[in-house]
Design a protein around this motif. Structure first.
Motif, PDB file in Angstrom:
ATOM      1  N   ILE A 234      15.494 -28.984  26.506  1.00  0.00           N
ATOM      2  CA  ILE A 234      14.315 -29.433  25.756  1.00  0.00           C
ATOM      3  C   ILE A 234      14.103 -28.656  24.465  1.00  0.00           C
ATOM      4  N   GLN A 235      14.902 -27.636  24.225  1.00  0.00           N
ATOM      5  CA  GLN A 235      14.780 -26.846  23.001  1.00  0.00           C
ATOM      6  C   GLN A 235      15.089 -27.739  21.795  1.00  0.00           C
ATOM      7  N   ALA A 236      14.155 -27.797  20.857  1.00  0.00           N
ATOM      8  CA  ALA A 236      14.281 -28.706  19.707  1.00  0.00           C
ATOM      9  C   ALA A 236      15.283 -28.216  18.665  1.00  0.00           C
ATOM     10  N   GLU A 237      15.412 -26.927  18.501  1.00  0.00           N
ATOM     11  CA  GLU A 237      16.308 -26.386  17.482  1.00  0.00           C
ATOM     12  C   GLU A 237      17.738 -26.390  18.039  1.00  0.00           C
ATOM     13  N   ALA A 238      18.604 -27.188  17.432  1.00  0.00           N
ATOM     14  CA  ALA A 238      19.933 -27.467  17.988  1.00  0.00           C
ATOM     15  C   ALA A 238      20.794 -26.223  18.191  1.00  0.00           C
ATOM     16  N   ALA A 239      20.820 -25.336  17.215  1.00  0.00           N
ATOM     17  CA  ALA A 239      21.683 -24.152  17.333  1.00  0.00           C
ATOM     18  C   ALA A 239      21.204 -23.246  18.465  1.00  0.00           C
ATOM     19  N   PHE A 240      19.891 -23.072  18.581  1.00  0.00           N
ATOM     20  CA  PHE A 240      19.351 -22.246  19.654  1.00  0.00           C
ATOM     21  C   PHE A 240      19.571 -22.915  21.009  1.00  0.00           C
ATOM     22  N   ALA A 241      19.413 -24.230  21.068  1.00  0.00           N
ATOM     23  CA  ALA A 241      19.657 -24.971  22.317  1.00  0.00           C
ATOM     24  C   ALA A 241      21.102 -24.772  22.767  1.00  0.00           C
ATOM     25  N   PHE A 242      22.028 -24.833  21.829  1.00  0.00           N
ATOM     26  CA  PHE A 242      23.439 -24.618  22.157  1.00  0.00           C
ATOM     27  C   PHE A 242      23.651 -23.215  22.734  1.00  0.00           C
ATOM     28  N   GLN A 243      23.055 -22.210  22.105  1.00  0.00           N
ATOM     29  CA  GLN A 243      23.185 -20.832  22.585  1.00  0.00           C
ATOM     30  C   GLN A 243      22.609 -20.685  23.986  1.00  0.00           C
ATOM     31  N   LEU A 244      21.465 -21.300  24.222  1.00  0.00           N
ATOM     32  CA  LEU A 244      20.863 -21.250  25.562  1.00  0.00           C
ATOM     33  C   LEU A 244      21.771 -21.907  26.591  1.00  0.00           C
ATOM     34  N   LYS A 245      22.296 -23.065  26.241  1.00  0.00           N
ATOM     35  CA  LYS A 245      23.178 -23.789  27.168  1.00  0.00           C
ATOM     36  C   LYS A 245      24.381 -22.930  27.537  1.00  0.00           C
ATOM     37  N   VAL A 246      25.040 -22.378  26.526  1.00  0.00           N
ATOM     38  CA  VAL A 246      26.218 -21.550  26.791  1.00  0.00           C
ATOM     39  C   VAL A 246      25.836 -20.340  27.639  1.00  0.00           C
ATOM     40  N   PHE A 247      24.768 -19.646  27.261  1.00  0.00           N
ATOM     41  CA  PHE A 247      24.369 -18.444  28.000  1.00  0.00           C
ATOM     42  C   PHE A 247      24.096 -18.749  29.470  1.00  0.00           C
ATOM     43  N   PHE A 248      23.245 -19.746  29.744  1.00  0.00           N
ATOM     44  CA  PHE A 248      22.877 -20.005  31.133  1.00  0.00           C
ATOM     45  C   PHE A 248      24.038 -20.614  31.932  1.00  0.00           C
ATOM     46  N   LEU A 249      24.874 -21.409  31.309  1.00  0.00           N
ATOM     47  CA  LEU A 249      26.046 -21.930  32.024  1.00  0.00           C
ATOM     48  C   LEU A 249      27.012 -20.795  32.367  1.00  0.00           C
ATOM     49  N   VAL A 250      27.226 -19.875  31.438  1.00  0.00           N
ATOM     50  CA  VAL A 250      28.103 -18.735  31.722  1.00  0.00           C
ATOM     51  C   VAL A 250      27.503 -17.875  32.833  1.00  0.00           C
ATOM     52  N   CYS A 251      26.184 -17.694  32.829  1.00  0.00           N
ATOM     53  CA  CYS A 251      25.541 -16.948  33.921  1.00  0.00           C
ATOM     54  C   CYS A 251      25.826 -17.610  35.272  1.00  0.00           C
ATOM     55  N   VAL A 252      25.720 -18.932  35.321  1.00  0.00           N
ATOM     56  CA  VAL A 252      25.988 -19.654  36.566  1.00  0.00           C
ATOM     57  C   VAL A 252      27.446 -19.477  36.975  1.00  0.00           C
ATOM     58  N   VAL A 253      28.362 -19.588  36.023  1.00  0.00           N
ATOM     59  CA  VAL A 253      29.787 -19.442  36.337  1.00  0.00           C
ATOM     60  C   VAL A 253      30.085 -18.034  36.849  1.00  0.00           C
ATOM     61  N   VAL A 254      29.533 -17.023  36.213  1.00  0.00           N
ATOM     62  CA  VAL A 254      29.744 -15.641  36.667  1.00  0.00           C
ATOM     63  C   VAL A 254      29.191 -15.452  38.079  1.00  0.00           C
ATOM     64  N   ALA A 255      27.992 -15.989  38.325  1.00  0.00           N
ATOM     65  CA  ALA A 255      27.413 -15.895  39.670  1.00  0.00           C
ATOM     66  C   ALA A 255      28.299 -16.611  40.693  1.00  0.00           C
ATOM     67  N   ALA A 256      28.859 -17.746  40.316  1.00  0.00           N
ATOM     68  CA  ALA A 256      29.732 -18.497  41.220  1.00  0.00           C
ATOM     69  C   ALA A 256      31.027 -17.735  41.505  1.00  0.00           C
ATOM     70  N   ILE A 257      31.572 -17.121  40.477  1.00  0.00           N
ATOM     71  CA  ILE A 257      32.789 -16.320  40.673  1.00  0.00           C
ATOM     72  C   ILE A 257      32.502 -15.151  41.614  1.00  0.00           C
ATOM     73  N   TYR A 258      31.397 -14.475  41.396  1.00  0.00           N
ATOM     74  CA  TYR A 258      31.046 -13.360  42.268  1.00  0.00           C
ATOM     75  C   TYR A 258      30.791 -13.840  43.700  1.00  0.00           C
ATOM     76  N   GLY A 259      30.094 -14.951  43.833  1.00  0.00           N
ATOM     77  CA  GLY A 259      29.847 -15.509  45.161  1.00  0.00           C
ATOM     78  C   GLY A 259      31.138 -15.906  45.859  1.00  0.00           C
ATOM     79  N   ALA A 260      32.062 -16.479  45.108  1.00  0.00           N
ATOM     80  CA  ALA A 260      33.357 -16.866  45.683  1.00  0.00           C
ATOM     81  C   ALA A 260      34.130 -15.636  46.146  1.00  0.00           C
TER      82      ALA A 260
END
Length: 121
Positions: free
Chosen positions: A69-95
């Motif tokens: 929902i972030q209106a500013e495109a560049a910031f939205a992209f940064q948020l998406k990458v950050f939180f997706l990478v957090c999920v991937v790291v958590a998944a790797i650790y969980g695995a």
């Protein structure tokens, strides 16, 4: 590509809301014990730890939805990458620390979202 990426981000967020509910509210009940193959005693002994995990999953979900929902495109992209990478790291650790299947269940949609997001940029 962007629509697919955003759909996968939303799916990842919804999964983490599900993890929150499971870990914070259903952990000691029949559903939580069945999913994690625990006895009632094991579930009760780990209840507080699971609730903490659930809370963190809620933070991940919140960040993913914020990114959508972030209106500013560049910031939205940064948020998406950050939180997706957090999920991937958590998944790797969980695995690594719990069971390999976590990488597919938790990490699969996030990895796919990240791939489509990067392809769209």
């Amino acid at each position: 590509m962007t629509i697919i990426a955003n759909t996968l981000i939303a799916l990842t967020g919804l999964l983490h809301i599900g993890f929150l509910v499971l870990e914070m509210f259903l952990w000691t009940g029949p559903k939580g014990r069945a999913v994690f193959r625990m006895t009632a005693e094991q579930a009760e002994a780990t209840r507080v730890l699971a609730a903490n995990q659930g809370l963190y999953n809620g933070f991940l979900a919140g960040g993913l939805f914020w990114s959508l929902i972030q209106a500013e495109a560049a910031f939205a992209f940064q948020l998406k990458v950050f939180f997706l990478v957090c999920v991937v790291v958590a998944a790797i650790y969980g695995a690594w620390s719990v069971k390999p299947r976590i990488l597919l269940i938790q990490g699969g949609p996030a990895i796919a979202a990240l791939v489509f997001l990067l392809m769209a940029s």
